[in-house]
Design a protein around this motif. Structure first.
Motif, PDB file in Angstrom:
ATOM      1  N   VAL A  37       0.847  -1.191   0.000  1.00  0.00           N
ATOM      2  CA  VAL A  37       0.000   0.000   0.000  1.00  0.00           C
ATOM      3  C   VAL A  37       0.880   1.237   0.000  1.00  0.00           C
ATOM      4  O   VAL A  37       1.796   1.372   0.830  1.00  0.00           O
ATOM      5  N   GLY A  38       0.629   2.146  -0.953  1.00  0.00           N
ATOM      6  CA  GLY A  38       1.358   3.405  -1.019  1.00  0.00           C
ATOM      7  C   GLY A  38       0.492   4.558  -0.548  1.00  0.00           C
ATOM      8  O   GLY A  38      -0.735   4.530  -0.684  1.00  0.00           O
ATOM      9  N   TYR A  39       1.144   5.576  -0.002  1.00  0.00           N
ATOM     10  CA  TYR A  39       0.433   6.725   0.580  1.00  0.00           C
ATOM     11  C   TYR A  39       0.966   8.020  -0.032  1.00  0.00           C
ATOM     12  O   TYR A  39       2.066   8.063  -0.596  1.00  0.00           O
ATOM     13  N   ILE A  40       0.191   9.080   0.110  1.00  0.00           N
ATOM     14  CA  ILE A  40       0.608  10.363  -0.477  1.00  0.00           C
ATOM     15  C   ILE A  40       1.817  10.941   0.251  1.00  0.00           C
ATOM     16  O   ILE A  40       2.490  11.828  -0.262  1.00  0.00           O
ATOM     17  N   SER A  41       2.111  10.438   1.442  1.00  0.00           N
ATOM     18  CA  SER A  41       3.281  10.901   2.184  1.00  0.00           C
ATOM     19  C   SER A  41       4.570  10.332   1.624  1.00  0.00           C
ATOM     20  O   SER A  41       5.662  10.753   2.007  1.00  0.00           O
TER      21      SER A  41
END
Length: 762
Positions: free
Chosen positions: A166-170
């Protein structure tokens, strides 16, 4: 030219908004693309002529935040802004159907932004703006895993069926256990921060347990699940928005530069690139069945590219906003040139509805016009105060190429007309600066010069005559078929007539027509007589005698401002369109409205006829373009065919009755499903005392039909006796219980009772 009156128009093609932003999905067989369109999903069929089907309710108040497609293309998942997820079941056949399946509340606390289906298990992962990811077991209809991150979820990827990345905008990436050893833990195994900006794509590397993580920080990282470490970083030199793997295993990226790029992962080498759009590209999807890429852009356009060559196979304009003007162009009206609320000119193939964008203006284009002496010559006027002349050229595909530019207006160019004749070819332009200008087109390069590359730079046109046309905004313009007279209208409520001398390059005032109470939005000459028409914000259309300069008709009936007017049927009718989307046809024999059609849901800005005026393209504020065909002749022929068939059927029935073949006559009348014919036969059967015998031989479906007819006859005193005879004779051979088993039996019995009582009282 079409000489008869137009009585009926039929929509033969429609171009509408199919994508307003958000993610897209592509069926495995490549036939259909699913796009987000505000509160509905559009299923866009790209297997032939471009067409779309709406999935969902257009009146739905909820907005779609994300869509996802199962790997076998049998389920489409749609997430709404109330965090509800709807499953749509896709059933392929002669016509693909879309049926609503399960609907459930996701319990996310913010909109779902991404959905990913596992390729090997019936699991669906949803990522939300509330920083959480949920994994849904679709087989058991339950949430099996729940994970919370440190920021908004921006990318999800299943690695086999054991792990979830899972990738995040951070810029962080979480490595999460899902199904390994049936673990139900919601704890993170490892946090891996390889990036410093939003994660835009996570892809499993084919035939491996590794994944590629792509970020807006101009890099891509290879992550190995075995060691749970990033072991290689690839520089991409661009803020990449999306990535996919090619058939050969190379990496394909798109991003802010509007360019598609192919990379060799080993050695981080750029193999090839191609500019696709003037704006950034948002997403890319590879379809193995078609060996093509689907790319979306920031301005909501879709591009389908050949994977081997990067050649553009199709361009689809996702959203048109407002369409201001359009015209047919090309050999046999093969294309439609469209001006909308963008600086790009749109070229649609009328057969396939494929689109090609043409760049040249710097602001929105307001008007387009075609040269009648050369259907491949088109001019456009823009809010950038310029006019560009284009030539429609057949390269690999048809495209518009700019060949000349006219500068001189100090405000938006609102209307254009090109001369009808090639002799002393010229162009007239009308602007919000209140002036009308005459431009010579004698120095335009020929098609042969352009093909041989003897023409390189845009020719700069010079106005040979400039006159103040109106006291307020000048809106509309038309040129007479003789090329010697022009007409214009403006917000000063006046219609102006002009004398045009193209050989000397002079414009002269020819007269002023007054009578409208408010501004004039469109004007038109008749090609067949000395008449002109004007459409006004005062809700009227006026028809003028240009020789006497008097008003012949004032056509009233529109309830909103009239924006378009043109002559059709060799000048015997006028077509008008208003700001509520209504299209009307008027007879100039009596000034009466002969047809009214709800053509659009918003104002109609443009009505463009083809060269023979039997097809018309309408465009307006609802972002739609519709091509209407005059089907009057076909409808007349169809009515005549029906009339001939009816005469033949009546003759056949008459012959059967003359031959006393009453049973055959009754069967035939019921096959025709015509109550009047059946009544004639019943009357003969009663007269010859053969009714019961004939009724007893009828099939159940025909008996049912006859009872329906008898119900109708019973309402009329003249035919009620025959109706009663039918029911009475049926009861003689069929018990009431059997009658009640017939479809709708109770309804016709209930309908019989009140009229029967009324007839008895009489």
């Amino acid at each position: 030219m079409v000489a008869r009156h137009i009585r009926q128009l039929q929509a033969t093609a429609k171009i509408e908004t199919v994508h307003t932003g958000g993610n897209v999905a592509w069926m495995g067989n490549g036939s259909t693309i699913f796009t987000t369109c505000s509160n509905v999903v559009k299923a866009v069929d790209i297997s032939g002529c471009l067409s779309s089907e709406t999935i969902g309710d257009p009146e739905e108040e909820l907005r779609i935040t994300s869509i996802g497609l199962s790997t076998d293309s049998t389920r489409l998942y749609v997430a709404y802004n109330n965090q509800t997820i709807k499953e749509v079941v896709i059933e392929e056949g002669e016509k693909t159907s879309y049926k609503t399946g399960k609907i459930w509340k996701s319990m996310h606390e913010a909109p779902i932004l991404i959905m990913q289906h596992c390729s090997t298990t019936p699991y669906l992962a949803t990522g939300s703006a509330d920083n959480t990811v949920k994994v849904w077991d679709m087989a058991h209809q339950q949430c099996s895993h729940f994970f919370r991150g440190d920021s908004v979820v921006s990318a999800i990827c299943f690695v086999g069926f054991e792990f979830l990345l899972v990738g995040y905008i951070s810029g962080t990436v979480r490595f999460l256990p899902t199904f390994k050893n049936d673990r139900q833990s919601s704890e993170f195994i490892r946090t891996n921060p390889p990036c410093f900006s939003q994660i835009t794509s996570i892809l499993q590397i084919p035939n491996s347990k590794s994944a590629l993580i792509v970020s807006r920080d101009n890099t891509a990282s290879i992550f190995k699940t075995s060691s749970m470490k990033t072991f290689k970083t690839i520089p991409l030199f661009e803020a990449v928005e999306s990535a996919a793997f090619a058939k050969n295993g190379n990496l394909i990226t798109v991003g802010e530069e509007g360019t598609i790029k192919e990379w060799k992962i080993e050695g981080a080498k750029l193999i090839r690139s191609k500019k696709i759009s003037e704006v950034g590209l948002s997403s890319i999807t590879f379809n193995a069945a078609r060996e093509e890429y689907l790319i979306t852009s920031e301005d909501h356009n879709l591009f389908i590219l050949n994977a081997a060559t990067f050649g553009t196979e199709r361009e689809i304009v996702g959203m048109h906003h407002e369409v201001y003007s359009c015209c047919f162009a090309g050999p046999s009206d093969s294309h439609l040139v469209v001006a909308s609320n963008t600086p790009s000119l749109l070229l649609y193939d009328t057969a396939t509805l494929d689109c090609k964008l043409a760049q040249g203006h710097s602001e929105s284009i307001l008007t387009v016009a075609k040269a009648n002496f050369d259907p491949c010559l088109v001019a456009s006027g823009s809010k950038d105060n310029t006019v560009i002349v284009w030539r429609l050229m057949e390269r690999d595909k048809w495209c518009l190429e700019p060949i000349a530019k006219a500068s001189g207006h100090t405000a938006s160019v609102n209307s254009l007309r090109l001369s009808h004749s090639a002799a002393n070819s010229h162009l007239l332009s009308l602007s919000s600066d209140c002036t009308i200008k005459l431009w010579s087109l004698k120095l335009l390069p020929t098609k042969e010069q352009i093909e041989k590359n003897k023409f390189k730079d845009l020719i700069s046109l010079t106005a040979s005559s400039t006159l103040v046309a109106h006291g307020k905004d000048a809106n509309c313009l038309d040129l007479a078929i003789s090329d010697k007279a022009a007409i214009s209208g403006g917000m000063d409520k006046l219609v102006k007539l002009w004398r045009v001398d193209a050989s000397s390059g002079h414009l002269l005032i020819g007269g002023t027509l007054s009578g409208h109470r408010r501004g004039i939005v469109d004007v038109a000459f008749s090609a067949h007589n000395q008449k002109a028409a004007s459409a006004s914000v005062d809700l009227t259309v006026k028809v003028w005698d240009t020789l006497e300069q008097t008003c012949l008709f004032t056509l009233t009936g529109h309830t909103c401002a009239v924006f378009q007017v043109l002559f059709v049927a060799t000048g015997k009718q006028v077509m008008s369109a208003d700001s509520s989307g209504i299209l009307r046809l008027w007879s100039l024999e009596n000034g009466e409205c002969e047809m009214s059609l709800e053509a659009h849901e918003d104002k109609i800005w443009s009505v463009a006829p083809n060269s023979v005026r039997n097809e018309f393209a309408t465009a307006g504020g609802d972002g739609k373009m519709v091509i209407w065909k005059d089907v009057t002749e076909e409808k007349i022929e169809e009515e005549n065919r029906k009339r001939r068939k009816q005469v033949e059927q009546e003759q056949t029935l008459h012959n059967l009755l003359e031959q006393n073949r009453f049973q055959d006559a009754l069967d035939y009348a019921l096959e025709l499903a015509r109550p009047a014919c059946a009544y004639k036969v019943i009357d003969k059967l009663i007269e010859n005392a053969e009714l019961q015998k004939a009724l007893s031989k009828l099939e159940r479906n025909k008996l049912q039909m006859l009872l329906d007819f008898a119900t109708q006859w019973n309402t009329n005193s003249k035919s009620s006796q025959a109706s009663q005879e039918v029911l009475f004779n049926i009861l003689l051979f069929m018990p009431p219980d059997e009658i009640l088993k017939l479809p709708n039996a109770r309804s016709f019995v209930e309908a019989f009772i009140p009229y029967t009582k009324r007839q008895e009282l009489k």
